[in-house]
Design an enzyme around this catalytic site. Structure first.
Site, PDB file in Angstrom:
ATOM      1  N   ASP A  95       0.731  -1.147   0.034  1.00 37.23           N
ATOM      2  CA  ASP A  95       0.087  -0.018   0.123  1.00 37.23           C
ATOM      3  C   ASP A  95       0.782   1.226  -0.014  1.00 37.23           C
ATOM      4  OD1 ASP A  95      -1.632   2.152   0.681  1.00 37.23           O
ATOM      5  OD2 ASP A  95      -2.719   1.033   2.051  1.00 37.23           O
ATOM      6  N   HIS A  96       0.795   2.147  -1.055  1.00 34.46           N
ATOM      7  CA  HIS A  96       1.612   3.093  -1.154  1.00 34.46           C
ATOM      8  C   HIS A  96       1.403   4.206  -0.347  1.00 34.46           C
ATOM      9  CE1 HIS A  96       4.996   5.162  -2.754  1.00 34.46           C
ATOM     10  NE2 HIS A  96       4.699   4.917  -4.168  1.00 34.46           N
TER      11      HIS A  96
END
Ligand code: CAO
Length: 419
Positions: free
Chosen positions: A391-392
């Site tokens: 998850d950036h």
């Protein structure tokens, strides 16, 4: 029976013969004392005409663009429920609002709902005080609103339409995604078809997967782990396992290595909660299991407290329960990180979808022999492809690369892994 009341344009001071810019009421409306009825707009000013009485509008006489002066009939009003009309206790001002005809006289509106559509018009937007108030309350920048009134005047409905359009465009992505499948296509027109219901698991997991895919900015980092030594170790150990002991699978080693790397990189063992990260000090590793009824994710609890053989035993036990549809809810809850292994089937890499609210997932594909340069010659090495989706919002590319590199390093050195 009380006769209808005639409501007329009050004293406009120095103004007369002023065009009606907006009629704010319609037949049947229940209006209260001081409620704005009309917006008048002269070259110099914009005025709202308030109602001196309360009641129900029987007939609207005034029309947009007509010019009116003091005494002009605006509407006929019926007192509510045939009662005596409620009238203003203090004299209603001739005009409820009067402004210089410049937008700069108005307070700044809050940030626009949809900055992307902001107009760059040089002239200030034309709108009544009531419309400006409405726009301020709703956080709409009038520069961004398309006017539909006479002389480019912004009406209440224009503000509402603007908000509706902004909300609709924000909602476009999910609904587009939903409609991306050719749901309405008449497949039977092209050949024989058969309708098969989704399984219960598919019906439950589908929306979860979709939500995660839409709402989490996924990135997948690929890595190769040299598992040549691990595989010979695994084969050796398995050959010595007594009957009834769980077989050591590649996945068992991967889970063991993952826990160790999660302890080193705690952010991968977290959940995003608002603007905070919840770092978990327990390591419950989920693994995707393919069952006749669909995908399920049993969870190996406290995997950090288990040795390799205990992890292998849990994998065997939970996989069997998954296939038999006997997993209990607690056996599927509380995971902090998931591993999805397709290695038993094939593939050289894939982009696993993060199992929200976790922040990363490891995909494992099929190990294959590949030539590796040892400085003198090419060596055949068994290479295990790893695909880490992250998850950036929580993880950055450098951390993901370090996580993968460390994981590959551990899988390349099985003795270090088990010690
Ligand atoms: N590379 C090469 N071969 C592999 C391998 C890998 N990464 N992983 C497994 N294998 C081979 C091995 O030969 C293994 O047999 P041996 O251990 O006896 O040599 C054989 O495949 C069978 O392995 P397995 O898949 O049955 O066992 P596992 O512990 O590796 O996996 C489970 C168990 C439950 C994860 C697996 O059965 C499964 O369901 N996988 C599918 C997961 C899935 O669907 N993921 C996608 C999610 S997104 O839709």
């Amino acid at each position: 029976m009380i006769d209808a009341i005639e409501v007329r344009v009050p004293n406009l001071g120095e103004f007369s013969d002023v065009p009606i810019a907006e009629v704010l009421i319609k037949q049947g409306d229940t209006i209260s004392v001081n409620q704005a009825l009309l917006v008048l707009e002269s070259d110099k000013a914009t005025m709202e005409v308030p109602s001196p009485v309360a009641g129900i509008v029987k007939e609207v006489i005034a029309k947009p663009d007509e010019r009116v002066s003091e005494g002009a009939l605006i509407l006929l009003l019926e007192p509510a429920s045939g009662r005596e009309p409620e009238v203003a206790s203090a004299p209603v001002p001739a005009v409820a609002a009067l402004r210089a005809d410049s937008a700069t006289a108005e307070p700044e509106a809050p940030a626009p709902l949809n900055p992307g559509t902001q107009a760059t018009s040089a002239s200030p937007p034309r709108a009544s005080p009531a419309v400006r108030k409405l726009a301020r309350e709703l956080g709409v920048d009038l520069h961004a609103v398309t006017p539909s009134g006479p002389h480019e005047r912004i009406l209440r409905d224009d503000v509402r339409d603007h908000i509706r359009d902004a909300l609709t465009s924000r909602a476009t992505l999910p609904s587009d995604v939903e409609e991306a499948g050719p749901v309405a296509a008449d497949f039977a027109a092209f050949g024989p078809v058969e309708a098969v219901k989704l399984t219960r698991i598919q019906r439950i997991s589908g929306p979860h997967v979709k939500r995660a895919w839409i709402s989490i900015p996924h990135v997948t980092s690929q890595e190769d782990a040299d598992v040549t030594d691990l595989e010979s170790f695994r084969v050796r150990i398995n050959a010595k396992q007594s009957a009834g002991q769980a077989r050591l699978t590649v996945l068992a080693f991967v889970v063991k290595a993952v826990v160790s790397v999660l302890q080193e990189f705690p952010v991968f063992n977290s959940s995003l909660v608002g603007d905070e990260l919840c770092l978990k000090h327990y390591y419950h590793v989920g693994f995707a299991a393919d069952t006749p009824n669909g995908l399920v994710v049993p969870v190996i609890r406290d995997a950090d407290r288990l040795g390799l053989t205990a992890i292998a035993a849990e994998l065997t036990r939970l996989s069997a329960s998954a296939r038999n549809g006997q997993l209990t809810p607690p056996e599927m809850l509380g995971g902090t990180f998931t591993v999805s292994s397709l290695g038993g089937i094939g593939g050289t890499g894939f982009t696993p979808i993060i199992n929200a609210p976790e922040v990363a997932i490891l995909g494992v594909s099929r190990a294959a022999h590949k030539p590796a340069w040892n400085g003198v010659a090419f060596d055949p090495r068994l290479i295990l492809p790893l695909s880490l989706s992250w998850d950036h919002r929580v993880v950055d590319g450098a951390s993901a690369a370090r996580f993968n590199a460390r994981l590959a390093e551990l899988l390349g050195d099985p003795l270090r892994l088990i010690l």
